[in-house]
Design an enzyme around this catalytic site. Sequence first.
Site, short mmCIF file in Angstrom:
data_model
loop_
_atom_site.label_atom_id
_atom_site.label_comp_id
_atom_site.label_asym_id
_atom_site.label_seq_id
_atom_site.Cartn_x
_atom_site.Cartn_y
_atom_site.Cartn_z
N GLY A 154 0.84 -1.10 -0.04
CA GLY A 154 -0.08 -0.11 0.11
C GLY A 154 0.85 1.19 0.04
O GLY A 154 2.11 1.12 0.36
N CYS A 155 0.09 2.48 -0.14
CA CYS A 155 0.98 3.78 -0.34
C CYS A 155 1.35 4.35 0.82
O CYS A 155 2.64 4.47 1.12
CB CYS A 155 0.18 4.70 -1.05
SG CYS A 155 -1.65 4.95 -0.26
N TYR A 156 0.44 4.10 2.14
CA TYR A 156 1.05 4.78 3.18
C TYR A 156 2.11 3.57 4.00
O TYR A 156 3.18 4.10 4.21
CB TYR A 156 -0.22 4.52 4.09
CG TYR A 156 -1.17 5.84 3.98
CD1 TYR A 156 -0.56 7.33 4.13
CD2 TYR A 156 -2.50 5.76 4.00
CE1 TYR A 156 -1.56 8.01 4.07
CE2 TYR A 156 -3.38 6.52 4.16
CZ TYR A 156 -2.88 7.78 4.01
OH TYR A 156 -3.57 9.11 4.06
#
Length: 347
Positions: A154-156
């Site tokens: 994921g990005c986070y």
Amino acid sequence: MERIKTAIVGASGYTGMELLRLLLVHPQVELVAATSRQEAGKPIHAVFPRFRHAPAAELAFIEPDPDAIAATGAKVAFLALPHGVAAEIARALLERGLKVIDLSADFRLRDAAVYAEFYGHEHPAPDLLSQAVYGLPEVRAEEIAKSDLIASPGCYPTSIILPLVPLLAEKLIDPATIVANSYSGVSGAGRKADISLLFVECNESVRAYGLPKHRHLSEIEQELTLAAGEQVTITFLPHLMPVTAGIHTTTTAKLAPGIDPEAVGRSLEAAYARSAFVRVLGRGGYPDTKNVTRTNFIDIGWQYDARTGRVILLSAEDNLGKGAGGQAVQSFNHMFGLEETAGLQNF
């Protein structure tokens, strides 16, 4: 070198659009399929005029049918689909001999029970979890190269995990004191109709959301636990900021007793000295999202607060780039023995 026949499943969302941007001009890719239920039958350039005159921009979107995708001769498929939906198509494509790079959350977690806890439903393909490799190239390049199923992070999590992994591995910080504050551009919420994401609702405003147990916590804690060799539980505070793309994360943690603060800088430099896409800015370096958007870079800086004994880690990336499409292409390059930077050398 013969170009690799490639499919994008779910190519009409923001992440799908980023994959199109990268793969349409990737020197070793032949895009043979792009799927979208909503846009089926329309050429890519009609849905995304920015790609007019790009190679393969005349290719028409098709329905996400596994047999139709396999019939194109695709050797690999990128899945830019919602969690819970990707697993079924991933299984079907694997059974048809394709490699799969999944950008959803369906294969990021090793434990199906943790998936059910954070995503609110049973895992749709628990038997495939042991087969999947968490696709963080800076940590698992060799495993990625040997795998047929990649779970792209994921990005986070990317913005939090990369600065912390070397420090946890070397026991430089106290795992029990980690707090991560992240700010993401609105595109991170996906291409969908939602009143809370309208321009007037987001512009000139910043707000927290997903507290206290954002879904990405599950993979963040999983990967940090593996790095530390002990259970890691953190506080994660995500925010929405009024920009299209970009993530900025500030992570703090207590320095372990007896550790020289400069060891933090040495650890980061050593961990990423040969990394093509991690740029370590050093102590007092302040990453800025404007310097990483539209790229696959993540910039990392750090500082030490002697008053509190806390290390301050700062990172910036593009949520659609290093946080999604770019990182997935980076894994693709490893899977097929290409230069890691192929198709990603943009600044």
